[in-house]
Design an enzyme around this catalytic site. Sequence first.
Site, mmCIF file in Angstrom:
data_model
loop_
_atom_site.group_PDB
_atom_site.id
_atom_site.type_symbol
_atom_site.label_atom_id
_atom_site.label_comp_id
_atom_site.label_asym_id
_atom_site.label_seq_id
_atom_site.Cartn_x
_atom_site.Cartn_y
_atom_site.Cartn_z
ATOM 1 N N GLU A 332 0.858 -1.204 0.000
ATOM 2 C CA GLU A 332 0.000 0.000 0.000
ATOM 3 C C GLU A 332 0.889 1.247 0.000
ATOM 4 O OE1 GLU A 332 -3.862 -1.614 2.258
ATOM 5 O OE2 GLU A 332 -2.265 -1.094 3.643
ATOM 6 N N CYS A 423 -10.702 0.565 7.487
ATOM 7 C CA CYS A 423 -10.137 1.891 7.765
ATOM 8 C C CYS A 423 -10.782 2.980 6.913
ATOM 9 C CB CYS A 423 -8.630 1.873 7.552
ATOM 10 S SG CYS A 423 -8.122 1.248 5.944
HETATM 11 ZN ZN LIG Z 1 -8.059 2.925 4.430
#
Ligand SMILES: [Zn+2]
Length: 661
Positions: A332, A423
């Site tokens: 990420e 998230c």
């Molecule tokens: Zn996120």
Amino acid sequence: MKKIRGAVVFLFLIVPWPGQGTAPEKDYPLRPVPFTQVKIRDAFWGPRLETNRRVTLPFAIKKCEETGRVDNFWKAAHRLPGPFLGKRYNDSDVYKVIEGAAYSLSLERDPELEKHLDRWIEAIAAAQEPDGYLYAARSVDPGNPPQGAGPERWSLLESSHELYNAGHLYEAAVAYFQATGKRSLLEVALKNADLLCSVFGPGLRYGYPGHQEVEVGLAKLYRLTGQAKYLDLARYFLEARGQKPFIKRFPEDSPFAIYNQDWYLQAHRPPLGQIEAVGHAVRAMYMFSGMTDVAALSGDERFSRAADRLWENVTGRKSYLTGGVGSRSEGEAFGDDYELPNATAYSETCAAIGSVLWNARLFLLHGQSEYLDVLERTLYNGLLSGVSLSGNLFFYPNPLESDGLTPFNEGAATRQPWFEVACCPTNLSRFLPSLPGYVLAQKDDALYVNLYIQCEATVRIGGQEVGLTIETLYPWRGSVRIKVKPRHPLAFGLNLRLPGWALGRPVSGGLYAYADGIHSRPSVRVNSRPQTLDVAQGFARLRRVWKKGDVVELDLPLSVRRVSARPEVKADAGKVALERGPLVYAFEAADNGGHVLDRTLPDSLDFEAVFEPELLGGVTRLASRPADGQSPLVAVPYYAWSNRGAGEMAVWLPRQKGPRR
Ligand SMILES: [Zn+2]
């Protein structure tokens, strides 16, 4: 009642924490006008904020309960049987939802919601261990913690998220205290922070969070309480990072092997010496925000110099046209300079939110509008794309191209209702209600208009209350009317942001440029009289004795613009994208006969902008005028894509027909 509530919140903001220290000596030179003082009445943002309040927040509350995130706290308190469920960082989602709900409560009373949150807070308080430790993943069954949590407290900080959770707890606690005046969650947060202060620091335990966030949380506790130890600990975590040799703790074939890479968590060198944004983009954004907080609150310029260098790298080499950051799904993470692939763009929603949080801080530190250009670009494009128009479907990554088939969004080629790692939805639900706080800022007797959002605001200038009304249909129209209403004539400065896009500069640093030779300049009138622009730091400055009824008109010429990327960006070579005002446009299958990836966007093609009230909640659609050999090409704002199911989408199209890349 609303008015009384606003006054109460205002008091909490200015009164130092009773009996504990004083307000910070140093702070950001610019202050945002508190979001409770700015009432949004905007045709664009109003419905989005209302959807967040009515749909996204209740949905996130329900999901946190359905998935056991709240029960984990009761289990940690041994008041419910059963194992810890889900990921070790799931506590943070509960905290983020409380933070968002608190902002929502500050804007509008909702006794039922408040009661609901009080019950959650009871669970959180019950889960806190007697010395202040709070981490449900361990407390449920300390002898058998989940993988990645580490055998003992703080023994595996790289992956445990113990400190990450704490940071979100602190942000939620401050927000809930400011919204309700209740100290329940704040007491939990302070007890936890006091424990951290007694454990970590020079001469104490060495350590730093694997996932940054505690730094910004500690900065908020410091600003609320004036207690220097919280700021000192934030600074310590930033200075300790990368100071000692990095230890690889996981077998190379373990799913946690990524935590063996020091660059992944920005621990390859101390942050003050970092010059390139690398690794996990959300961690980076939160770390850069923490560095900027420490710079402002301590006055230590080493932190601001480091943050500035990193900003130049991110803005000049590592950002998508949509403002999205973090191009690689592997880790990420940020890619190399100019590594900005479109179909595989990761560009996580949380990283976009992190970028907005960081750029807002840099603006408050430096007063330059170029940070707001990044903020606005991200807000209207790569951040807003994260949530559907309906408010209950989300993107985790936000690519700039899709074939409609490849599952890029956690197993889907379109938006999804929720993710195991949640998230992004919870981050959106906490960010959006705070949006009014980004519209205006103040420095001494100068008022800054940063974003053009229709609203009514009250600000205090020179001891006087001044009403301010912004009327606009931005981003669909470029005209803005600002009514200034001081009770008595008052001398002050009104600084209007001149967006980079209106000055022919999509971003500073030259990563993207307009490729169409259109020249137009913004213009300003005061009480219908044209003004000679006095521009400083990207703001048109108007300084005069303002009287009730004065009207300022700003005209930002809107046209359809073609953008190209620097030649170093291989993914965009030979291609152009369309923008109009702050909006990046996308070509979607739904408007283009089912396919867009085989289309070209020749320079000769001329576009017409038409507002379509029935399309995608009301958008200005761009349609090409008839041209030889091409069926019309239609574009819609990027943020609104994938609200009509899966299908092909492209932001960038080739200028000429050529071999398919
Ligand atoms: Zn996120």
